[in-house]
Design an enzyme around this catalytic site. Structure first.
Site, PDB file in Angstrom:
ATOM      1  N   ASP A  67       6.254   1.731   2.093  1.00  5.73           N
ATOM      2  CA  ASP A  67       6.382   3.103   1.601  1.00  5.73           C
ATOM      3  C   ASP A  67       5.820   4.127   2.584  1.00  5.73           C
ATOM      4  OD1 ASP A  67       3.776   2.199   1.277  1.00  5.73           O
ATOM      5  OD2 ASP A  67       3.737   2.401  -0.891  1.00  5.73           O
ATOM      6  N   ASP A 136      -3.389   1.318 -11.548  1.00  8.98           N
ATOM      7  CA  ASP A 136      -2.531   1.274 -12.748  1.00  8.98           C
ATOM      8  C   ASP A 136      -1.515   0.132 -12.670  1.00  8.98           C
ATOM      9  OD1 ASP A 136      -0.864   2.169 -10.776  1.00  8.98           O
ATOM     10  OD2 ASP A 136      -0.380   4.083 -11.719  1.00  8.98           O
ATOM     11  N   HIS A 138       0.524  -0.608 -10.058  1.00  6.44           N
ATOM     12  CA  HIS A 138       1.762  -0.386  -9.296  1.00  6.44           C
ATOM     13  C   HIS A 138       1.754  -1.171  -7.976  1.00  6.44           C
ATOM     14  CE1 HIS A 138      -0.349   3.225  -7.318  1.00  6.44           C
ATOM     15  NE2 HIS A 138       0.005   2.482  -6.291  1.00  6.44           N
ATOM     16  N   GLU A 143       5.496   3.449  -9.529  1.00 12.16           N
ATOM     17  CA  GLU A 143       4.578   3.881 -10.570  1.00 12.16           C
ATOM     18  C   GLU A 143       5.019   3.337 -11.927  1.00 12.16           C
ATOM     19  OE1 GLU A 143       1.932   4.910  -9.604  1.00 12.16           O
ATOM     20  OE2 GLU A 143       1.907   6.807  -8.522  1.00 12.16           O
TER      21      GLU A 143
HETATM   22  C1  GLP Z   1      -1.136   3.066  -2.579  1.00 13.83           C
HETATM   23  C2  GLP Z   1      -0.084   2.234  -1.835  1.00 13.83           C
HETATM   24  C3  GLP Z   1      -0.052   0.817  -2.370  1.00 13.83           C
HETATM   25  C4  GLP Z   1      -1.453   0.246  -2.406  1.00 13.83           C
HETATM   26  C5  GLP Z   1      -2.332   1.082  -3.306  1.00 13.83           C
HETATM   27  C6  GLP Z   1      -3.741   0.553  -3.428  1.00 13.83           C
HETATM   28  O1  GLP Z   1      -0.671   3.483  -3.811  1.00 13.83           O
HETATM   29  N1  GLP Z   1       1.210   2.807  -1.925  1.00 13.83           N
HETATM   30  O2  GLP Z   1       0.792   0.034  -1.530  1.00 13.83           O
HETATM   31  O3  GLP Z   1      -1.408  -1.086  -2.873  1.00 13.83           O
HETATM   32  O4  GLP Z   1      -2.369   2.389  -2.750  1.00 13.83           O
HETATM   33  O5  GLP Z   1      -4.483   0.914  -2.305  1.00 13.83           O
HETATM   34  P1  GLP Z   1      -5.926   0.369  -1.949  1.00 13.83           P
HETATM   35  O6  GLP Z   1      -5.720  -0.943  -1.307  1.00 13.83           O
HETATM   36  O7  GLP Z   1      -6.475   1.384  -1.003  1.00 13.83           O
HETATM   37  O8  GLP Z   1      -6.677   0.285  -3.221  1.00 13.83           O
END
Ligand code: GLP
Length: 270
Positions: A67, A136, A138, A143
């Site tokens: 993404d 959450d 995702h 989402e």
């Molecule tokens: C963002 C990214 C996800 C990732 C999430 C959690 O939303 N798009 O791919 O898994 O953050 O991030 P973190 O690893 O910093 O908790």
């Protein structure tokens, strides 16, 4: 789903890097699906170490990221392209032309998303997709409420995600509200998924993903439909899993089988 519980985040990173390194050694032309966020950082650090110290060769590897924020250029310090360069690509020998991160500044998003899907297909699909998880539940930026059949497209971020990700920006106001993201359906087509989670803030999302019902409200739960998912968790992220002891027993049995300790199963050679 195979569930591996490591003591801490470092253990998670090392284990995930091992799976990726094994694949790269076995299939030097593999296609890796990559993720951003705090969770996979240690995995990238370990892969860089393996590249430097053990000649892990990425020269023929192709990568696709999950993404990107809409509106951020590749050089913006918070763009996912910049993150990948800084934390991984700039330190290994991957061919820059073979690294793909969605273009958050594409003008015709619909056409661009279709093109991204086509590029993945043209490379023969993703062999291994690395995934983190939002608080959450995702995956990528799918989402709650995202179709479990969704493809690469634009997605509006929830307030929770904007809040969670504000730590990387100066303030919540600076976090983009839109992202371009692979869909749940796109992710489910990868041949193998590695889901990483560490820390207490992920514990309820991890429980819902692994032991809850499959629901679009927790898009990671769709991974239950995939035939080859390995969740690598630290103790804190695994804390709310009811079947934690069982997952440990499965790992012990697997290790015994691999090492030929068959007596454990009443199969000792006579
Ligand atoms: C963002 C990214 C996800 C990732 C999430 C959690 O939303 N798009 O791919 O898994 O953050 O991030 P973190 O690893 O910093 O908790």
């Amino acid at each position: 789903m195979r569930v591996i519980v490591e003591r801490d985040q470092e253990g998670v990173s090392r284990r995930a890097a091992q799976f990726i390194a094994n694949l790269v050694r076995r299939r030097p032309t593999c296609v890796l699906g990559l993720a951003t966020g705090g969770t996979p950082l240690g995995t990238y650090t370990e892969l860089i170490r393996l590249h430097r110290e053990e000649n892990l060769d990425f020269s023929r590897v192709v990568t696709f990221n999950l993404d990107e924020y809409v509106g951020l250029s590749a050089t913006h310090p918070q763009s996912y392209r910049h993150f990948m360069q800084r934390h991984f690509f700039d330190h290994i020998n991957v061919d820059p032309r073979d690294t793909h991160v969605p273009d958050g500044r594409a003008l015709d998003f619909e056409a661009y998303c279709e093109q991204y899907e086509r590029m993945i297909a043209d490379e023969g699909g993703i062999d291994l997709q690395l995934l983190g998880i939002g608080s959450d539940g995702h995956i990528a930026f799918n989402e709650p409420g995202s179709s479990l059949g969704s493809r690469t497209r634009l997605k509006t971020l929830t307030e929770e995600t904007v809040r969670d990700n504000a730590r990387f920006f100066g303030s919540e106001q600076e976090v983009p509200r839109l992202a371009i993201t692979m869909g749940v359906g796109t992710i489910l087509e990868s041949r193998q998924c590695l889901l990483l989670a560490a820390g207490a803030t992920k514990a309820s999302a991890v429980r819902d993903t692994i032991e809850g019902p499959i629901t679009a409200q927790v898009t990671a739960s769709a991974l239950q439909l995939h035939r080859d998912v390995i969740a690598i968790l630290d103790e804190e992220a695994a804390r709310l899993l009811e079947r934690r002891d069982y997952y440990r027993e499965v790992e012990r049995s697997q290790a015994a089988l691999q090492e030929g300790r068959l007596g454990k199963f009443g199969l000792a050679p006579s």
